[in-house]
Structure formats: structure tokens, C-alpha cells
Design a protein around this motif. Structure first.
Motif, PDB file in Angstrom:
ATOM      1  N   LYS A 260      -3.734   2.204  11.012  1.00  0.00           N
ATOM      2  CA  LYS A 260      -3.104   0.935  10.656  1.00  0.00           C
ATOM      3  C   LYS A 260      -1.838   1.155   9.826  1.00  0.00           C
ATOM      4  CE  LYS A 260      -3.842  -3.554   8.470  1.00  0.00           C
ATOM      5  NZ  LYS A 260      -4.765  -4.436   7.718  1.00  0.00           N
ATOM      6  N   GLN A 261      -1.905   2.054   8.846  1.00  0.00           N
ATOM      7  CA  GLN A 261      -0.747   2.331   7.998  1.00  0.00           C
ATOM      8  C   GLN A 261       0.424   2.855   8.825  1.00  0.00           C
ATOM      9  OE1 GLN A 261      -2.911   5.053   5.552  1.00  0.00           O
ATOM     10  NE2 GLN A 261      -3.280   3.562   3.914  1.00  0.00           N
ATOM     11  N   THR A 262       0.115   3.773   9.735  1.00  0.00           N
ATOM     12  CA  THR A 262       1.160   4.337  10.597  1.00  0.00           C
ATOM     13  C   THR A 262       1.715   3.286  11.546  1.00  0.00           C
ATOM     14  OG1 THR A 262       0.011   6.476  10.520  1.00  0.00           O
ATOM     15  CG2 THR A 262       1.696   6.198  12.226  1.00  0.00           C
TER      16      THR A 262
ATOM     17  N   LYS B 275       0.902   4.488   0.966  1.00  0.00           N
ATOM     18  CA  LYS B 275       1.225   5.318   2.126  1.00  0.00           C
ATOM     19  C   LYS B 275       2.099   4.565   3.132  1.00  0.00           C
ATOM     20  CE  LYS B 275      -2.824   8.321   1.795  1.00  0.00           C
ATOM     21  NZ  LYS B 275      -4.054   8.833   2.448  1.00  0.00           N
ATOM     22  N   THR B 276       1.804   3.292   3.336  1.00  0.00           N
ATOM     23  CA  THR B 276       2.622   2.470   4.234  1.00  0.00           C
ATOM     24  C   THR B 276       4.051   2.386   3.722  1.00  0.00           C
ATOM     25  OG1 THR B 276       0.688   1.127   4.815  1.00  0.00           O
ATOM     26  CG2 THR B 276       2.852   0.193   5.300  1.00  0.00           C
ATOM     27  N   SER B 277       4.197   2.154   2.422  1.00  0.00           N
ATOM     28  CA  SER B 277       5.512   2.053   1.803  1.00  0.00           C
ATOM     29  C   SER B 277       6.296   3.357   1.964  1.00  0.00           C
ATOM     30  CB  SER B 277       5.363   1.714   0.317  1.00  0.00           C
ATOM     31  OG  SER B 277       6.615   1.738  -0.332  1.00  0.00           O
TER      32      SER B 277
ATOM     33  N   GLU C 231       0.848  -1.203   0.000  1.00  0.00           N
ATOM     34  CA  GLU C 231       0.000   0.000   0.000  1.00  0.00           C
ATOM     35  C   GLU C 231       0.882   1.250   0.000  1.00  0.00           C
ATOM     36  OE1 GLU C 231      -2.072   3.306   1.042  1.00  0.00           O
ATOM     37  OE2 GLU C 231      -0.738   2.399   2.538  1.00  0.00           O
TER      38      GLU C 231
ATOM     39  N   SER D 278      -2.247   9.416   6.550  1.00  0.00           N
ATOM     40  CA  SER D 278      -2.295   7.959   6.713  1.00  0.00           C
ATOM     41  C   SER D 278      -3.225   7.599   7.866  1.00  0.00           C
ATOM     42  CB  SER D 278      -0.895   7.412   6.986  1.00  0.00           C
ATOM     43  OG  SER D 278      -0.369   7.928   8.186  1.00  0.00           O
TER      44      SER D 278
END
Length: 319
Positions: free
Chosen positions: A144-146, A115-117, A113, A141
Motif C-alpha cells: 500500500k505504501q509503495t 515510509k510513504t512520505s 506515514e 515498505s
């Protein structure tokens, strides 16, 4: 990053959790425990008895880390710091942008994903959790992404604290070489200072100065990120404590009266850093590790391997 509920492998009463946590915390505050051992004790607490104050952990580690870093400034000299900064500048620029570009490519390759990357790439390129905390609101973000990005960084930080000094001694790196290497290749300021402190006083001074100068790159990277993610109205968190660190160095360099208390302030700062690493370890339980996922962790490992090997090769070549 984490829920308010503590986690442990065994069912332990809340009152007993607090007693275990406080006792081990006092051991870390004694001054007789090294930063890597403090981190290990934190990991043991997190996974065996649980962290009774988990909801306060993130805020406490941020505040304590910043205060400890400012305290370390009282043991440093401005002229030496400027000399070190010149040496580390080119390494910093080259490593930051090459890591960000490679991180984007690996993220696309692994289909992570977006933003996660990007958060993992920024955390690896600049200064770990601090960079992620600054960039997350810029790209908007979600939790979860953070959390995944922070989890990846904290896992690799924990490994680095034990691995880097061992590699440094094996390769017989000088104090300057090791200080510069860990400032570039270890993500978080806490682990950089912890590893360098274990290696030697000169390595600690070089590593802290270069790492904090590197942290200032949060600002231009955040501005570039806002443009890429088309979010120009986001507020950027500037690491103001770096200014206090510079002020502490100036006081230690230009005011002779400060020299009377400087050794005590540095000693307290080192103990504070050790306790910070205990708290970081205590916040990293197995439940958090499992939520990270294989692909984001693989991206973090590949990026970390690249920056560690490339920076070490460059430092050894030019020195």
C-alpha cells in the motif's frame, strides 16, 4: 502497484477490451502520435474500457522504457553529453537534497506515514517510479505504501507531460533551458523524454543526459536511506541500463559505421517511448487515483511545485 483485475467505468466484454487496447496500441506504434496524445489515449482506455493486460503493465513499461532510452543514446554525442552534465551537476545536487529535506518537513507537517512520505520525496527528487522501486525494498515498505507513492508520481507525471511544453513556449525558453528544466523538475524518465521530445531535438538530448545522470543518485540516496531506516542489509537496485545508454553514445560518437543505422534506432526508440507512455496511461485508472489519498497527493504537489519553480528560476537566472 495494482491488482490483476482490470477497471473500467463501463461493463465491456474481455474480448472487446483486448480489441480496443490492441487497436489504440497500434495507433501509438504508427509513429504519427505524439507522446502526450499516447498518454491521453492510455488514460481513456484505462477509464472507459479497462486494461485487459493490467497484470503485465508494470513490467512491460519498465522494460520498454529502458530499451527506448538506450536507443535514444544512438542519437547523442559523448562530448556534448559531458558538457551538458557539467552544467546540470550543481542543479542536480542542490535540487535532490533540498527536495528530500523539504519532503521530510512536509510529511511531518501533514502527518503522513513515514515510509510513504519518504518514497514520495525520493520519487520527486530523483527519477520517479524508478527511484521508488529502488528505495521501497531498502525501507521495507508494504504494497500500500509503495502503491500510494507510485500513484502520486504517475498522476503528476501525466500533468507534467502536457503542462511543461506549454509553459516552456509561453516563457520562450531556449532548447537548453527547457531540457535542463524538465530533467530536474519532471519525475519520471518517460515523461521527461516525452516532454523534451515535443519541445525539440536539442532539448531531448540535454534532458535525457541530465535525467540519466540524475538517476545514478539512487545509489547514494539508497545508502543514506538504509542508514536512516537502520536497514543496512538491504540490496540496492542499480539502474544498469544507464551503462548501456552510455555505451550507445560512445558507439555513435567514436564508430563511424554506427552512423548508418543510428537514425533508424533513434526513430524506433521514440516510437517505443510513445508506446511506453500509452501503457503508463493505461495503468492509471480512477480506482488507483482514489486510493492515493489527499495528504500524500498534496505532499507530491507541494514538492513538485517547489522543485519546478526553484529550478526554473535558477536556470533563467544563471543563463
Amino acid at each position: 502497484m495494482v491488482s490483476d483485475k482490470s477497471y473500467s467505468l463501463f461493463e465491456i466484454k474481455k474480448s472487446h477490451q483486448k480489441i480496443i487496447f490492441v487497436l489504440l496500441g497500434l495507433v501509438c506504434l504508427s509513429g504519427f502520435i505524439s507522446p502526450p496524445i499516447a498518454l491521453l489515449l492510455g488514460l481513456i482506455v484505462a477509464n472507459l474500457s479497462g486494461h485487459p493486460f493490467l497484470y503485465l503493465n508494470h513490467k512491460a513499461t519498465n522494460i520498454l522504457l529502458q530499451v527506448s532510452v538506450v536507443g535514444l543514446g544512438f542519437g547523442m554525442n559523448v562530448n556534448s553529453a559531458l558538457a551538458v552534465g557539467k552544467v546540470g551537476f550543481l542543479f542536480t545536487v542542490a535540487s535532490i537534497f533540498s527536495t528530500l529535506i523539504l519532503g521530510y518537513c512536509i510529511g511531518k507537517w501533514l502527518d503522513i506515514e513515514k515510509k510513504t512520505s519518504h518514497l514520495i520525496s525520493c520519487g520527486t527528487a530523483i527519477c520517479g517510479g524508478s527511484a521508488i522501486a529502488a528505495i521501497a525494498p531498502v525501507i521495507k515498505s508494504d504494497e500500500k505504501q509503495t502503491s500510494v507513492a507510485l500513484g502520486v508520481i504517475f498522476i503528476l507525471n501525466s500533468v507534467a507531460l502536457f503542462l511543461f511544453p506549454a509553459v516552456g513556449h509561453y516563457l520562450d525558453l531556449s532548447q537548453q533551458e527547457f531540457g535542463l528544466w524538465c530533467a530536474i523538475a519532471i519525475h519520471d524518465t518517460s515523461s521527461v523524454v516525452g516532454a523534451a521530445n515535443k519541445y525539440g531535438a536539442e532539448a531531448l538530448q540535454i534532458a535525457t543526459t541530465v535525467k540519466l545522470a540524475r538517476a545514478l543518485w539512487i545509489i547514494p540516496v539508497a545508502l543514506i536511506t538504509a542508514s536512516l531506516f537502520k536497514n543496512q542489509k538491504s540490496k540496492i537496485k542499480i539502474p544498469y541500463f544507464i551503462g548501456l545508454f552510455i555505451l550507445a553514445m560512445m558507439m555513435n560518437t567514436f564508430f563511424s559505421q554506427t552512423a548508418i543505422i543510428s537514425p533508424y534506432l533513434v526513430s524506433v526508440a521514440k516510437i517505443g517511448l510513445t508506446f511506453t507512455l500509452f501503457l503508463i496511461g493505461a495503468g492509471l485508472n480512477w480506482k488507483i487515483i482514489k486510493t492515493v489519498g489527499v495528504k500524500p497527493l498534496l505532499q507530491g504537489i507541494l514538492l513538485w511545485g517547489f522543485i519546478a519553480v526553484a529550478s526554473l528560476a535558477s536556470i533563467m537566472y544563471f543563463n
